[in-house]
Motif scaffolding. Sequence first.
Motif, PDB file in Angstrom:
ATOM      1  N   ILE A   8       0.859  -1.185   0.000  1.00 20.05           N
ATOM      2  CA  ILE A   8       0.000   0.000   0.000  1.00 20.05           C
ATOM      3  C   ILE A   8       0.891   1.230   0.000  1.00 20.05           C
ATOM      4  N   VAL A   9       0.634   2.121  -0.954  1.00 19.36           N
ATOM      5  CA  VAL A   9       1.396   3.365  -1.070  1.00 19.36           C
ATOM      6  C   VAL A   9       0.408   4.516  -0.939  1.00 19.36           C
ATOM      7  N   ILE A  10       0.689   5.408   0.004  1.00 25.57           N
ATOM      8  CA  ILE A  10      -0.145   6.596   0.191  1.00 25.57           C
ATOM      9  C   ILE A  10       0.658   7.792  -0.298  1.00 25.57           C
ATOM     10  N   GLY A  11       0.143   8.428  -1.353  1.00 21.08           N
ATOM     11  CA  GLY A  11       0.836   9.559  -1.960  1.00 21.08           C
ATOM     12  C   GLY A  11       0.686  10.829  -1.149  1.00 21.08           C
ATOM     13  N   PRO A  12       1.516  11.828  -1.442  1.00 20.73           N
ATOM     14  CA  PRO A  12       1.454  13.102  -0.732  1.00 20.73           C
ATOM     15  C   PRO A  12       0.100  13.794  -0.857  1.00 20.73           C
ATOM     16  N   ASP A  13      -0.608  13.484  -1.948  1.00 20.50           N
ATOM     17  CA  ASP A  13      -1.929  14.098  -2.141  1.00 20.50           C
ATOM     18  C   ASP A  13      -3.042  13.273  -1.503  1.00 20.50           C
ATOM     19  N   GLY A  14      -2.692  12.181  -0.806  1.00 19.11           N
ATOM     20  CA  GLY A  14      -3.686  11.362  -0.118  1.00 19.11           C
ATOM     21  C   GLY A  14      -4.215  10.198  -0.939  1.00 19.11           C
ATOM     22  N   THR A  15      -3.797  10.091  -2.186  1.00 26.57           N
ATOM     23  CA  THR A  15      -4.255   8.958  -2.987  1.00 26.57           C
ATOM     24  C   THR A  15      -3.602   7.679  -2.468  1.00 26.57           C
ATOM     25  N   VAL A  16      -4.363   6.601  -2.534  1.00 21.27           N
ATOM     26  CA  VAL A  16      -3.894   5.307  -2.040  1.00 21.27           C
ATOM     27  C   VAL A  16      -3.789   4.357  -3.221  1.00 21.27           C
ATOM     28  N   LEU A  35      -9.983  -4.200   3.589  1.00 21.47           N
ATOM     29  CA  LEU A  35      -8.977  -3.143   3.650  1.00 21.47           C
ATOM     30  C   LEU A  35      -9.419  -1.921   2.848  1.00 21.47           C
ATOM     31  N   VAL A  36      -9.978  -2.157   1.671  1.00 20.54           N
ATOM     32  CA  VAL A  36     -10.481  -1.053   0.839  1.00 20.54           C
ATOM     33  C   VAL A  36     -11.579  -0.301   1.582  1.00 20.54           C
ATOM     34  N   ARG A  37     -12.490  -1.043   2.218  1.00 19.57           N
ATOM     35  CA  ARG A  37     -13.576  -0.379   2.957  1.00 19.57           C
ATOM     36  C   ARG A  37     -13.040   0.432   4.125  1.00 19.57           C
ATOM     37  N   SER A  38     -12.024  -0.082   4.818  1.00 20.99           N
ATOM     38  CA  SER A  38     -11.478   0.662   5.954  1.00 20.99           C
ATOM     39  C   SER A  38     -10.708   1.904   5.509  1.00 20.99           C
ATOM     40  N   LEU A  39     -10.274   1.926   4.242  1.00 22.74           N
ATOM     41  CA  LEU A  39      -9.587   3.097   3.692  1.00 22.74           C
ATOM     42  C   LEU A  39     -10.546   4.096   3.055  1.00 22.74           C
ATOM     43  N   GLY A  40     -11.832   3.853   3.155  1.00 25.15           N
ATOM     44  CA  GLY A  40     -12.812   4.792   2.626  1.00 25.15           C
ATOM     45  C   GLY A  40     -13.762   4.185   1.624  1.00 25.15           C
TER      46      GLY A  40
END
Length: 67
Positions: A8-16, A35-40
């Motif tokens: 999982i990579v979380i970018g500086p702009d918040g994209t996952v 995991l996808v549901r817990s991330l939004g």
Amino acid sequence: MAEESVEIVIGPDGTVEMRVQGVAGTRCLDDTDPLVRSLGGAVEHHELTEEAYQEVETEEQDRLWQG
């Protein structure tokens, strides 16, 4: 069988971005759903790898042979 992993990579702009390796077929979608549901829960883009089509092709071939 290859080792299963999820990166999982979380970018500086918040994209996952999530990368699944070592899972044949589309089982990766079911496995990562919690995991996808817990991330939004909002998925903007899916890009399936070659591994995702391995199981599907085998099931399709089995179905054709069984008539």
